[in-house]
Design an enzyme around this catalytic site. Structure first.
Site, PDB file in Angstrom:
ATOM      1  N   ASN A 120       0.841  -1.189   0.000  1.00 47.12           N
ATOM      2  CA  ASN A 120       0.000   0.000   0.000  1.00 47.12           C
ATOM      3  C   ASN A 120       0.879   1.243   0.000  1.00 47.12           C
ATOM      4  O   ASN A 120       2.106   1.147  -0.042  1.00 47.12           O
ATOM      5  CB  ASN A 120      -0.963  -0.009   1.195  1.00 47.12           C
ATOM      6  CG  ASN A 120      -0.224  -0.117   2.514  1.00 47.12           C
ATOM      7  OD1 ASN A 120       0.565   0.755   2.883  1.00 47.12           O
ATOM      8  ND2 ASN A 120      -0.468  -1.204   3.246  1.00 47.12           N
ATOM      9  N   ASP A 158      -4.343  -6.121   4.462  1.00 46.03           N
ATOM     10  CA  ASP A 158      -5.467  -6.915   4.969  1.00 46.03           C
ATOM     11  C   ASP A 158      -5.490  -8.323   4.387  1.00 46.03           C
ATOM     12  O   ASP A 158      -5.995  -9.250   5.015  1.00 46.03           O
ATOM     13  CB  ASP A 158      -6.789  -6.211   4.650  1.00 46.03           C
ATOM     14  CG  ASP A 158      -6.937  -4.901   5.405  1.00 46.03           C
ATOM     15  OD1 ASP A 158      -6.523  -4.844   6.575  1.00 46.03           O
ATOM     16  OD2 ASP A 158      -7.453  -3.932   4.815  1.00 46.03           O
ATOM     17  N   LYS A 160       8.646 -16.618 -11.265  1.00 45.27           N
ATOM     18  CA  LYS A 160       7.987 -15.400 -11.722  1.00 45.27           C
ATOM     19  C   LYS A 160       6.767 -15.735 -12.578  1.00 45.27           C
ATOM     20  O   LYS A 160       6.841 -16.563 -13.494  1.00 45.27           O
ATOM     21  CB  LYS A 160       8.968 -14.552 -12.520  1.00 45.27           C
ATOM     22  CG  LYS A 160       8.371 -13.271 -13.069  1.00 45.27           C
ATOM     23  CD  LYS A 160       9.391 -12.507 -13.912  1.00 45.27           C
ATOM     24  CE  LYS A 160       8.750 -11.292 -14.566  1.00 45.27           C
ATOM     25  NZ  LYS A 160       9.714 -10.569 -15.436  1.00 45.27           N
ATOM     26  N   PRO A 165      -2.778 -11.854   9.417  1.00 44.94           N
ATOM     27  CA  PRO A 165      -3.037 -11.825  10.861  1.00 44.94           C
ATOM     28  C   PRO A 165      -3.497 -10.441  11.319  1.00 44.94           C
ATOM     29  O   PRO A 165      -3.034  -9.421  10.802  1.00 44.94           O
ATOM     30  CB  PRO A 165      -1.673 -12.176  11.466  1.00 44.94           C
ATOM     31  CG  PRO A 165      -0.897 -12.824  10.378  1.00 44.94           C
ATOM     32  CD  PRO A 165      -1.383 -12.241   9.096  1.00 44.94           C
ATOM     33  N   ILE A 170      -2.813  -8.143  13.683  1.00 45.59           N
ATOM     34  CA  ILE A 170      -1.735  -7.908  14.651  1.00 45.59           C
ATOM     35  C   ILE A 170      -2.233  -7.125  15.850  1.00 45.59           C
ATOM     36  O   ILE A 170      -2.063  -7.538  17.008  1.00 45.59           O
ATOM     37  CB  ILE A 170      -0.562  -7.173  13.968  1.00 45.59           C
ATOM     38  CG1 ILE A 170       0.008  -8.021  12.838  1.00 45.59           C
ATOM     39  CG2 ILE A 170       0.521  -6.830  14.996  1.00 45.59           C
ATOM     40  CD1 ILE A 170       1.052  -7.310  12.003  1.00 45.59           C
ATOM     41  N   LEU A 171      -2.855  -5.995  15.607  1.00 48.59           N
ATOM     42  CA  LEU A 171      -3.287  -5.134  16.707  1.00 48.59           C
ATOM     43  C   LEU A 171      -4.369  -5.802  17.543  1.00 48.59           C
ATOM     44  O   LEU A 171      -4.312  -5.778  18.782  1.00 48.59           O
ATOM     45  CB  LEU A 171      -3.789  -3.799  16.149  1.00 48.59           C
ATOM     46  CG  LEU A 171      -4.322  -2.782  17.155  1.00 48.59           C
ATOM     47  CD1 LEU A 171      -3.291  -2.472  18.229  1.00 48.59           C
ATOM     48  CD2 LEU A 171      -4.768  -1.512  16.444  1.00 48.59           C
ATOM     49  N   LYS A 182     -13.786   0.189  14.803  1.00 46.51           N
ATOM     50  CA  LYS A 182     -12.504  -0.507  14.900  1.00 46.51           C
ATOM     51  C   LYS A 182     -11.984  -0.491  16.332  1.00 46.51           C
ATOM     52  O   LYS A 182     -11.441  -1.499  16.815  1.00 46.51           O
ATOM     53  CB  LYS A 182     -11.487   0.150  13.964  1.00 46.51           C
ATOM     54  CG  LYS A 182     -10.134  -0.534  13.913  1.00 46.51           C
ATOM     55  CD  LYS A 182      -9.239   0.130  12.862  1.00 46.51           C
ATOM     56  CE  LYS A 182      -7.881  -0.562  12.778  1.00 46.51           C
ATOM     57  NZ  LYS A 182      -7.022   0.042  11.719  1.00 46.51           N
ATOM     58  N   LYS A 197     -11.469  -4.103  18.234  1.00 49.54           N
ATOM     59  CA  LYS A 197     -10.120  -4.548  18.586  1.00 49.54           C
ATOM     60  C   LYS A 197      -9.776  -4.291  20.060  1.00 49.54           C
ATOM     61  O   LYS A 197      -8.642  -4.530  20.481  1.00 49.54           O
ATOM     62  CB  LYS A 197      -9.091  -3.847  17.686  1.00 49.54           C
ATOM     63  CG  LYS A 197      -9.184  -4.246  16.218  1.00 49.54           C
ATOM     64  CD  LYS A 197      -8.135  -3.517  15.385  1.00 49.54           C
ATOM     65  CE  LYS A 197      -8.273  -3.828  13.907  1.00 49.54           C
ATOM     66  NZ  LYS A 197      -7.807  -5.194  13.586  1.00 49.54           N
TER      67      LYS A 197
END
Length: 401
Positions: free
Chosen positions: A204, A273, A283, A299, A301-302, A331, A335
């Site tokens: 990103n 994500d 390749k 995963p 993570i947070l 969110k 979380k």
């Protein structure tokens, strides 16, 4: 404290003379060891006059204890600081070479070693140099800087040796108290890369600038800061310990390794994500007009850390293109976060720019910060985090083992 100051070759060696004076002002005994290249820039006599000690330059010294000067110096030093540390010196330390007095002392001493790199910005960013620095960090050697700005060669960028006053304060631990004094902070920053094949990946637009600015601000506020960074081209903030990762899984693994010692987690990283369900060994060739990719979730993570590490004060980030407050609050609840910082992203906003604005939420409150430069914004956010941490009953005074 006995400080062995190693001086390697480079124009920044002239700063090391002032560094000797600054260290002595703080009560340190300073023994200077110079490489052959360093003597082309500054004479040993200069350092002898400032340190009050004969400068050591020779590996084999008949005047030293049992003719083994490196052992004598290795035992004497409480701390080894090499400033400037050239690309050549860094490479030789990484290889474990002992081809002069300075590298031999480093191998023979049990004292903590710190390096203050100084070199051209392109040299500093060269993959070989970055790989060497990463290896030295893994071995427990502290990397101080480098700073960023104008260079003697005319370039502008990272590679300047930190100023003598900064280095002296860091070596002697003369840091002012701050709002996060005595706390350990773990920060994630930058994007992740999820491999498609050996040459392609999903990622990103995150530059990592906000996370790195927060790392610097937390360190300035008195915290001990560890930074887990995705693939970004940014210099490590002064005094911050950095770990480089690429994928979301690597970031989670490193966070699991480091989080137990932290009281505050600030998760600025823009973690991908989704990742390819299968990574191709070769390749992918351009053999058809379209291609289908099967993706799976990465995963959380947070969320995982926040739910498991109940001692943590957790700060998340939400980058949104619309309905900022609704998505950010959802969110935060999902979380189980103590605070979330929301910002709008899009063309010219959030990513790849130096300015940002944040709408910060916590249970029962909110505050607008910015817009302003990310460094100034980071300082304001750190003050707010410190205030919320101090008033949070479930976290106040919590200390990890």
């Amino acid at each position: 404290m006995n400080v062995l100051l190693g001086v390697s070759g480079g124009i920044a060696a002239y700063k090391s003379a002032d560094l000797v004076r600054r260290l002595r002002e703080r009560g340190c005994d300073v023994q200077v060891v110079m490489t052959r290249a360093a003597q082309e820039f500054v004479t040993p006599l200069t350092f002898q006059a400032l340190s009050g000690r004969e400068v050591r330059t020779a590996l084999l010294d008949s005047a030293a204890e049992a003719a083994m000067g490196h052992i004598e110096l290795a035992r004497w030093a409480d701390r080894i600081l090499i400033a400037p540390a050239s690309a050549d010196l860094i490479a030789r330390l990484t290889a474990g070479m002992a081809d002069d007095l300075l590298t031999t002392v480093c191998l023979a001493s049990a004292a903590p070693i710190s390096l203050a790199p100084a070199m051209n910005q392109q040299m500093w960013q060269a993959p070989a140099v970055q790989a060497n620095v990463a290896t030295l960090r893994e071995r427990g050697i502290e990397i101080l800087g480098p700073g960023e700005g104008d260079q003697a060669c005319g370039d502008i960028g990272p590679g300047r040796m930190l100023e003598p006053l900064e280095l002296a304060d860091m070596i002697t631990d003369e840091k002012p108290d701050g709002v996060l004094a005595g706390l350990r902070v773990l920060i994630t920053a930058g994007p992740t890369r999820e491999a498609l094949d050996p040459v392609r990946f999903l990622t990103n637009r995150s530059s990592g600038k906000m996370g790195f600015a927060l790392a610097a601000a937390c360190q300035a506020a008195g915290a001990q800061v560890e930074l887990i960074a995705g693939p970004v081209n940014l210099p490590t903030p002064i005094g911050v310990r950095r770990y480089n990762v690429e994928s979301a899984q690597q970031m989670l693994d490193k966070a699991n390794e480091r989080v137990g010692k932290a009281q505050i987690l600030i998760a600025t990283a823009a973690v991908a994500d989704y990742r390819p369900r299968a990574v191709q060994d070769d390749k992918i060739k351009k053999s058809s007009d379209s291609i289908a990719l099967e993706l799976e979730k990465t995963p959380d993570i947070l969320g995982e850390l926040s739910r498991r590490e109940t001692h943590l004060f957790t700060v998340g980030f939400a980058a949104e293109t619309r309905e900022l407050e609704r998505y950010a609050r959802a969110k935060m609840q999902r979380k189980n976060l103590d605070m979330i910082c929301a910002n709008e992203v899009g063309p010219g906003q959030g990513f790849d720019v130096d300015e940002n604005a944040l709408l910060v939420f916590w249970p029962g409150g909110q505050q607008q910060l910015g817009p302003r430069h990310k460094r100034a914004l980071a300082g304001e956010l750190v003050d707010l985090i410190a205030t919320r941490y101090a008033t949070g009953d479930e976290h106040a005074g919590a200390v990890a083992p």
